[in-house]
Design a protein around this motif. Sequence first.
Motif, short mmCIF file in Angstrom:
data_model
loop_
_atom_site.label_atom_id
_atom_site.label_comp_id
_atom_site.label_asym_id
_atom_site.label_seq_id
_atom_site.Cartn_x
_atom_site.Cartn_y
_atom_site.Cartn_z
N THR A 99 74.49 -10.98 17.69
CA THR A 99 75.89 -10.56 17.61
C THR A 99 76.70 -11.10 18.79
OG1 THR A 99 75.26 -8.54 16.43
CG2 THR A 99 77.42 -8.56 17.46
N LEU A 100 76.09 -11.12 19.97
CA LEU A 100 76.77 -11.69 21.13
C LEU A 100 77.06 -13.17 20.91
CD1 LEU A 100 74.86 -9.98 24.11
CD2 LEU A 100 77.20 -9.54 23.34
N LEU A 101 76.12 -13.88 20.30
CA LEU A 101 76.36 -15.29 19.98
C LEU A 101 77.52 -15.44 19.00
CD1 LEU A 101 72.71 -16.66 19.61
CD2 LEU A 101 74.30 -17.07 21.50
N SER A 102 77.58 -14.55 18.01
CA SER A 102 78.66 -14.60 17.04
C SER A 102 80.01 -14.31 17.70
CB SER A 102 78.40 -13.60 15.91
OG SER A 102 79.42 -13.63 14.95
N ILE A 103 80.03 -13.35 18.61
CA ILE A 103 81.26 -13.03 19.34
C ILE A 103 81.71 -14.23 20.18
CG2 ILE A 103 82.23 -11.59 21.16
CD1 ILE A 103 80.48 -9.30 20.13
N ALA A 104 80.74 -14.88 20.83
CA ALA A 104 81.08 -16.06 21.64
C ALA A 104 81.66 -17.16 20.75
CB ALA A 104 79.83 -16.57 22.36
N GLY A 105 81.08 -17.35 19.56
CA GLY A 105 81.62 -18.35 18.64
C GLY A 105 83.03 -18.02 18.20
N SER A 106 83.30 -16.73 17.96
CA SER A 106 84.65 -16.32 17.56
C SER A 106 85.66 -16.58 18.68
CB SER A 106 84.64 -14.83 17.18
OG SER A 106 85.93 -14.37 16.88
N LEU A 107 85.28 -16.28 19.92
CA LEU A 107 86.19 -16.50 21.05
C LEU A 107 86.44 -18.00 21.27
CD1 LEU A 107 84.80 -13.85 23.56
CD2 LEU A 107 86.98 -13.76 22.35
N ILE A 108 85.40 -18.80 21.14
CA ILE A 108 85.56 -20.24 21.34
C ILE A 108 86.48 -20.83 20.27
CG2 ILE A 108 84.34 -22.45 21.20
CD1 ILE A 108 81.95 -21.04 22.53
N ALA A 109 86.34 -20.33 19.02
CA ALA A 109 87.12 -20.92 17.92
C ALA A 109 88.56 -20.43 17.90
CB ALA A 109 86.44 -20.60 16.59
N PHE A 110 88.78 -19.13 18.19
CA PHE A 110 90.09 -18.53 17.93
C PHE A 110 90.83 -18.06 19.17
CE2 PHE A 110 87.78 -17.73 13.89
CZ PHE A 110 88.63 -18.44 13.05
N TYR A 111 90.32 -18.33 20.37
CA TYR A 111 90.99 -17.84 21.57
C TYR A 111 92.43 -18.38 21.64
CZ TYR A 111 91.99 -16.90 26.46
OH TYR A 111 92.58 -16.46 27.62
N GLY A 112 93.35 -17.50 22.00
CA GLY A 112 94.76 -17.89 22.08
C GLY A 112 95.39 -18.11 20.72
N TYR A 113 94.88 -17.44 19.69
CA TYR A 113 95.35 -17.67 18.32
C TYR A 113 96.82 -17.27 18.17
CZ TYR A 113 95.40 -17.61 13.21
OH TYR A 113 95.69 -17.85 11.89
N ARG A 114 97.61 -18.19 17.62
CA ARG A 114 99.02 -17.93 17.31
C ARG A 114 99.35 -18.62 15.99
NH1 ARG A 114 102.65 -16.49 21.30
NH2 ARG A 114 104.23 -17.86 20.40
N LEU A 115 99.90 -17.85 15.07
CA LEU A 115 100.38 -18.41 13.80
C LEU A 115 101.89 -18.29 13.79
CD1 LEU A 115 99.72 -19.55 10.97
CD2 LEU A 115 99.75 -17.18 10.14
N THR A 116 102.56 -19.43 13.68
CA THR A 116 104.02 -19.46 13.70
C THR A 116 104.53 -20.11 12.42
OG1 THR A 116 104.10 -21.60 14.84
CG2 THR A 116 104.06 -19.60 16.22
N ARG A 117 105.83 -19.92 12.18
CA ARG A 117 106.47 -20.54 11.03
C ARG A 117 107.74 -21.25 11.49
NH1 ARG A 117 108.03 -17.99 5.07
NH2 ARG A 117 109.07 -19.88 4.30
N SER A 118 107.89 -22.49 11.03
CA SER A 118 109.10 -23.26 11.28
C SER A 118 109.57 -23.80 9.94
CB SER A 118 108.80 -24.42 12.26
OG SER A 118 109.94 -25.22 12.45
N ASP A 119 110.65 -23.23 9.43
CA ASP A 119 111.15 -23.56 8.09
C ASP A 119 110.04 -23.31 7.07
OD1 ASP A 119 113.63 -24.16 9.10
OD2 ASP A 119 113.20 -26.29 9.33
#
Length: 517
Positions: free
Chosen positions: A266-286
Amino acid sequence: MDKDPADTPWILLASEPGKWQKLSPIAILYFAERLIRQLASQFIYLLPALLVGYAQIRDNPGLWLPVLSALLTLVGLFAWLSFHYYRYRLYKGHLQIRSGVLHKKHLDLPFERIQNIKLEQPLYYRYSRHVCMLLDSAGSHKQEARIYALAQDFAERLKREILRQGGTTEGQQADKEADPAVTEQEKLLISRSVPDLVVHGITSNRIWIFLGGLAPFFDNLFALADEQLSRLGLDLDGLLNPAGQAWWQFGLYVVSLVFILMALLTLLSIAGSLIAFYGYRLTRSDDRYIRRSGLLTRHEVSMKLSRLQVIVRKQDWLDRLIGRINLKFEQLNANIEHTGAVAVSGKLMVPSIDEVQCQALIDDIYPSNQMAQIRYQGISRRFILRNGLLALLPFAGLTGILLFKGESQAMAVCASAYLLTLALIWQRWRRWGWAVDEEFVYLRKGLLGVDYYCFPFPKVQQTKFRQSIWMKPARLCSVTLVLASGGQTIPFLPEIDGRRLIDISLYQLERLKASWM
């Protein structure tokens, strides 16, 4: 000394578009890192030999130093040659790339075929402010082109030029993004905090897949663990020997070991999630959705609304327990291969959101959707009968063998396993559902979790009607609606409903006359 071509002024491409360009020397790092990852991906094939020869490796570590040195030398040499033979240019509305050391490649990609341009910034490029540009086109099953180690500002200008010469509306949008005042108008739709990503890592943990892959090596792994624990004064054989201790004590040891193993994975899975999605921001422009994320490698993936094919609302069993949802937007080229699952250009995922956030994002894209409140129709109970009979064949054969040998306890275990299989088949049938309204098709499926799919009628490119000899007497069928992101199949429909679904899909497609991309 020649000037770094990645930092060459834009006037070079504007005045000499046919000139072949070299990469910045820092691209050697990317080629080396990519080759090391490819070698690491093949490590699983060497794992049995390493486990068998572990004792020899431990007793003679010096034997491996020359091998490791030679390997690193070859990696460095191959990375330099890959950099040396790489050239790219913009020529008469085409992006052309020459590359390859042993196998020469010449890629010619017309601008009008380019559907997405993404920028990727590995950790080792941040200080020098370089990025990699990735381009893909509709109908492709692999990444079309990559240009490595471009200066970030230069890459932005090159991106706008490619889109502008391609004559796409996205090119006009890219020109607007050159204006900082316009870029600031990006609307933040959602961001993900570190606790959210920790939750995603826990709920998306695939322990059973990892254990299944290690199954052939369990004996060697247990021997290695036993040897290491013996050095610490722990007797693993004694702890896992039920004959030398009370049953409750033995059970406690087993549960503790399983818990420790699950916690580590589970710790490995958490590390993978942080590496992939750290600083996640979804924005929209038009009409464009832009996702930025990544701890070690920063990814920027954009999705034009017109290219969106299907929305997928996914909940595994653990997500359902804690009220979290993973929302996926699948666009063109959902099968494109890319390094890193989250960077697949065909999919844009929002991890671990709650019900309110999920519905707000869906409504932002499809305001008139009814995914949450529409009534879903089920499929025929013959789904249970057919799959139950198919599952019965191996169980019946095994039970016959056990009966012949007089293994009554094993027969009871086999019967229990078949009943569990029937329960899972019933649960899968219970999850299946479909519905339509004037604009959308809705699907529901799953097993322990439940997934919802929603896509507009104009995204349907093809319909398929299937009816086996077993379905025909019962007037049942299977219908597949083919999208640019893949097919969606509904099994064991009443024949009248299946034909009606196809007729509605084709009628709405003709009536709405909207583009599928």
